[in-house]
Design an enzyme around this catalytic site. Structure first.
Site, short mmCIF file in Angstrom:
data_model
loop_
_atom_site.label_atom_id
_atom_site.label_comp_id
_atom_site.label_asym_id
_atom_site.label_seq_id
_atom_site.Cartn_x
_atom_site.Cartn_y
_atom_site.Cartn_z
N ARG A 1 11.31 -0.96 7.75
CA ARG A 1 12.90 -1.32 8.76
C ARG A 1 13.99 -2.36 8.29
O ARG A 1 14.53 -1.75 8.61
CB ARG A 1 11.88 -2.79 9.36
CG ARG A 1 11.90 -2.17 11.03
CD ARG A 1 10.59 -3.72 11.83
NE ARG A 1 10.15 -4.56 10.92
CZ ARG A 1 8.95 -5.64 11.01
NH1 ARG A 1 9.27 -5.56 12.40
NH2 ARG A 1 8.30 -5.86 10.03
N GLU B 1 -9.55 6.11 5.19
CA GLU B 1 -10.91 5.86 4.44
C GLU B 1 -10.13 4.02 3.52
O GLU B 1 -11.02 3.45 3.10
CB GLU B 1 -11.01 6.57 2.90
CG GLU B 1 -11.45 6.58 1.94
CD GLU B 1 -12.86 6.11 2.36
OE1 GLU B 1 -13.56 4.71 2.13
OE2 GLU B 1 -13.64 7.51 2.06
N ILE C 1 -12.46 1.48 -2.31
CA ILE C 1 -14.19 1.73 -2.51
C ILE C 1 -14.22 3.41 -1.78
O ILE C 1 -13.70 2.88 -0.33
CB ILE C 1 -14.78 0.98 -2.08
CG1 ILE C 1 -15.20 -0.77 -2.97
CG2 ILE C 1 -16.33 1.29 -2.55
CD1 ILE C 1 -15.36 -1.43 -3.13
N LYS D 1 -13.53 -4.84 9.70
CA LYS D 1 -13.91 -3.40 8.96
C LYS D 1 -15.30 -3.05 9.18
O LYS D 1 -15.91 -1.93 9.21
CB LYS D 1 -13.97 -3.91 7.60
CG LYS D 1 -12.00 -3.91 7.86
CD LYS D 1 -11.69 -4.71 5.84
CE LYS D 1 -10.62 -4.57 5.42
NZ LYS D 1 -10.49 -6.33 4.48
N VAL E 1 0.52 -1.31 -0.10
CA VAL E 1 -0.27 -0.06 -0.13
C VAL E 1 1.16 1.63 -0.25
O VAL E 1 0.74 2.14 -1.12
CB VAL E 1 -0.57 -0.13 1.03
CG1 VAL E 1 -1.88 0.98 1.08
CG2 VAL E 1 -1.61 -1.56 1.25
N LYS F 1 -6.92 -1.25 9.81
CA LYS F 1 -8.38 -1.40 10.03
C LYS F 1 -8.80 -2.04 11.66
O LYS F 1 -9.16 -2.30 12.33
CB LYS F 1 -9.17 -2.57 9.67
CG LYS F 1 -8.44 -3.35 9.58
CD LYS F 1 -8.42 -3.37 7.76
CE LYS F 1 -6.90 -4.56 7.46
NZ LYS F 1 -6.42 -4.96 5.91
N ASP G 1 -10.30 -10.33 9.70
CA ASP G 1 -10.65 -8.70 9.19
C ASP G 1 -11.68 -8.19 8.49
O ASP G 1 -11.87 -7.16 8.96
CB ASP G 1 -9.26 -9.27 8.01
CG ASP G 1 -9.45 -8.01 6.80
OD1 ASP G 1 -8.65 -7.29 6.98
OD2 ASP G 1 -9.80 -8.12 5.08
#
Ligand code: HSE
Length: 446
Positions: A45, A138, A145, A214, A14, A114, A210
């Site tokens: 790292r 976001e 999305i 969310k 990301v 999250k 996960d």
């Protein structure tokens, strides 16, 4: 205009996507934000990862691979030159310390974390509120999305009634493959990992954790409730048999791992589990690693948001949207900003979260029964005695040399504890072999 300075912590998938898109679309993004957004320092790292990113992007970033890269993320949150900290390392230990320290130093924060927000969001948002800084997230839900923006701002007129989403791409990929190829869960998991969809620990994906992180955040911004992650009911897909996916399909349904939150008179339902949905619904046709979120507002009706739920550039797209928002709002009066959790902080209400036994749902049941007179009558009597109404039923021929047949029953909506009792009674019938398989069913129509 003077650029706004960003420190990027985490240059993995990301972080890399964010850096690439920000560099590529710099001009367009500046036209939107009103001033340039510049990454001035990167932390990893493994410093070579960050240096490689700068080198790959070629000239134009103005970054020095020796001076502007660090393996000490705290040097970013403590750097007086940095206005916004982007945290993309994940997890709840170092990331939490970094974010709290950044807030404490008066910096705005953008994060995709999250788990951290679902578990420690109350503390983090309270700290941000006190310091008058923004924590934007976001990218934490459904990758690219813009679902946070939609729920928090686009639907601000509405009383949100329910939200149901495919918010984990790994499990959606696995379920799609199981359905299309008739494969077992374990056979598909490895492929998902190879394709890089799964979290570092695949348990987070396949056991629904996960998605639950969310969902918790979605419920908070949908209903104006504080985070209460320990109250989310979580059931993953690891025990799902492909035979149930096939039978569901024969009855006109698809099986999806849904995060569902509903506001009811008694409290809020907050649950992640495999769910049958009618195949005619758009969301039932969201396949592969894609995500989709259905939001039902009282004024707007049902709205659907679809797109990539993971990946470098899609998630980077959300990170940058937050950076643009923060850039525009950085110098504004904190009271004029969109509240972190959509509702003014003193207006959050700790509505009760319903235990799974108190939720209302329709059900898919599969039982293995001796193929002899009276068995179905016994089963339907048990359901009838508990006011559970049958919607559809299907009996499969016993396989050659077998005396037991699969019976599949779809029920109308009932309260879960009635179904628990009915299942226990059905399993106790001498003609029923083994456990009853139960999968919840949602029409998602109104
Ligand atoms: N592992 C997540 C998923 C992606 O499979 O959807 C990041 O949230």
């Amino acid at each position: 205009m003077k650029p706004i300075n960003v420190g990027l912590i985490g240059t993995g998938i990301v972080g890399g996507g964010t850096f690439t898109v920000l560099t590529r679309n710099q001009e367009e993004i500046t036209r939107r934000a009103g001033r340039p957004i510049r990454i001035v320092k990167l932390a990893n790292r493994n410093m070579a990862r960050a240096q490689e990113l700068i080198q790959k992007s070629g000239v134009g970033t103005g970054l020095d691979i020796n001076k502007d890269v660090t393996d000490d993320a705290f040097s970013i949150v403590n750097d007086p030159n940095i206005d916004i900290v982007v945290e993309l390392i994940g997890g709840c230990t170092v990331a939490k310390d970094l974010i709290l320290q950044a807030i404490n130093n008066g910096k705005h924060v953008v994060t995709a974390n999250k788990a951290l927000l679902a578990l420690h969001g109350n503390e983090i948002f309270a700290a941000a509120q006190k310091k008058g800084v923004i924590v934007a997230f976001e990218a934490a839900i459904a990758g690219g999305i813009p679902i946070v923006k939609a729920v928090r701002e686009g639907l601000a007129a509405n009383r949100i009634e329910w939200i149901a989403g495919i918010i984990n791409g790994t499990t959606n990929f696995i379920l799609s493959e199981m359905r299309e190829k008739g494969l077992a869960f374990a056979d598909v998991l490895g492929e998902a990992q190879r394709l890089g969809y799964a979290e570092a620990d695949p348990t987070f994906d396949v056991e629904g954790i996960d998605a639950a992180h969310k969902l918790m955040i979605l419920a908070a911004i949908g209903f104006g409730i504080p985070m209460q992650f320990d109250k989310v009911y979580i059931e993953g897909i690891s025990k799902l048999a492909s035979v149930d996916i096939r039978y569901a399909e024969e009855l006109g349904y698809r099986v999806k791992l849904l995060g569902i939150t509903k506001r009811t008179e008694k409290g809020v339902e907050l649950r992640v589990h495999p769910t049958l949905i009618p195949e005619k619904r758009l969301i039932a046709n969201v396949n592969g690693a894609m995500n989709a979120v259905l939001v039902k507002g009282d004024a707007v009706g049902a709205t659907l948001y679809y797109g990539a739920g993971a990946g470098a550039e899609p998630t980077g797209s959300s990170v940058i949207a937050d950076l643009v928002d923060v850039t525009r709002m950085a110098t504004s009066d904190p009271h004029q900003r969109v509240p972190h959790l959509a509702f003014q902080p003193d207006q959050l209400i700790a509505l009760p979260i319903l235990a799974i036994t108190e939720i209302h749902s329709a059900y898919y049941l599969r039982l293995r029964a001796l193929d002899k007179p009276g068995v179905l009558a016994d089963v339907t009597r048990i359901l009838g005695d508990r006011s559970i109404s049958i919607d559809a039923m299907m009996q499969k021929e016993p396989a050659e040399n077998e005396t037991e047949a699969d019976i599949v029953i779809l029920t109308h909506i009932t309260v879960e504890h009635q179904m628990d009792c009915a299942i226990a009674e059905i399993e106790a019938l001498p003609a029923i072999a083994g456990k009853v398989t139960r999968i919840r069913l949602e029409e998602l129509g109104k």
